[in-house]
Design a protein around this motif. Structure first.
Motif: not given
Length: 257
Positions: A20-34
């Motif tokens: 859930g956190i990764a998805i919200e960070l991605a929504k905010a424009g951040a590249d994410v590492v799961l």
């Protein structure tokens, strides 16, 4: 609260709060590492799906958070780490005199020691970039206690304390460190506790949720993974630049009691 151009590493993030956190960070424009300890096709497909849906770069990196070298290797493999969310965690419920020593060690390793290793590896990258956010997912049990959860409570209290130390060590830099302390969030981890609790109290699922699991959560509602993610995004925003070394409770009033 745009986080475009930032890279976020979220441990324990192929399900539950971490996802859930990764998805919200991605929504905010951040590249994410799961991250998790598995290396399945569906793990990588999940990252690809997040990246496609939100127009960011998303990757999955296997790392066992019970192993210090794996924790540090995760940060190195990420390449960049502007935002570190230490979320990985496990739980076991038993009286302390019956608590399996190997389970105690594993809970401390995953819930607390991993945050030390990842933070130690990430801070040099944040300093090089001139900006950073460390967000540790602690728990209401980082601020208070419940019986039969000795290892979890000890680990989460430790995470809160370490968060304060990191904040003080980076206080004059553009880096913050904070802990989010959720109460009960409806995740696979919580779901897994329900059957055993039903047996222990001889109650229905509904009775267990209201009268046992949420007995200390005055709202009588589970927090959501989206709310957890939104809280983390806020802590990563410019609005939170002077919020450091503290805890934010997302617990429906639990720790107000």
């Amino acid at each position: 609260m745009s986080l475009k151009g930032k890279t976020a590493v979220v441990t324990g993030s192929n399900s539950g709060i971490g996802l859930g956190i990764a998805i919200e960070l991605a929504k905010a424009g951040a590249d994410v590492v799961l991250n998790s300890f598995t290396d399945r096709d569906e793990d990588h497909a999940l990252a690809e799906k997040i990246g496609t849906e939100h127009g960011v770069t998303a990757r999955y990196i296997k790392a066992d958070m019970s192993v210090g070298d794996d924790c540090r290797a995760l940060i190195e493999q990420a390449g960049r780490c502007d935002i570190l969310v230490n979320n990985a965690g496990i739980q076991h419920v038993a009286p302390i005199d019956q608590f399996p020593p190997e389970t105690w060690d594993r809970i401390i390793a995953i819930n607390m020691n991993s945050a030390y290793h990842t933070t130690a590896a990430a801070l040099p990258k944040m300093r090089e970039a001139g900006w950073g956010r460390v967000v540790n997912i602690a728990s209401a049990h980082g601020l208070t206690a419940s019986p039969f959860k000795s290892a979890y409570v000890a680990a989460k209290h430790g995470v809160v304390g370490m968060t304060k130390v990191v904040a003080l060590e980076t206080a004059q830099e553009p880096i913050t460190a904070n802990a989010v302390c959720p109460g009960y969030v409806l995740t696979p981890l919580v779901e897994a506790q329900i059957p055993d609790t039903m047996k222990e109290y001889d109650m229905s699922r509904e009775e267990v949720i209201k009268n046992v699991m949420l007995v200390r959560q005055p709202s009588k509602e589970f927090a959501t993974v989206e709310q957890m993610g939104g809280t983390v995004v806020f802590l990563c925003s410019d609005a939170a630049a002077q919020i450091t070394g503290t805890t934010i409770s997302v617990d429906g009033g639990w720790t107000a009691l």
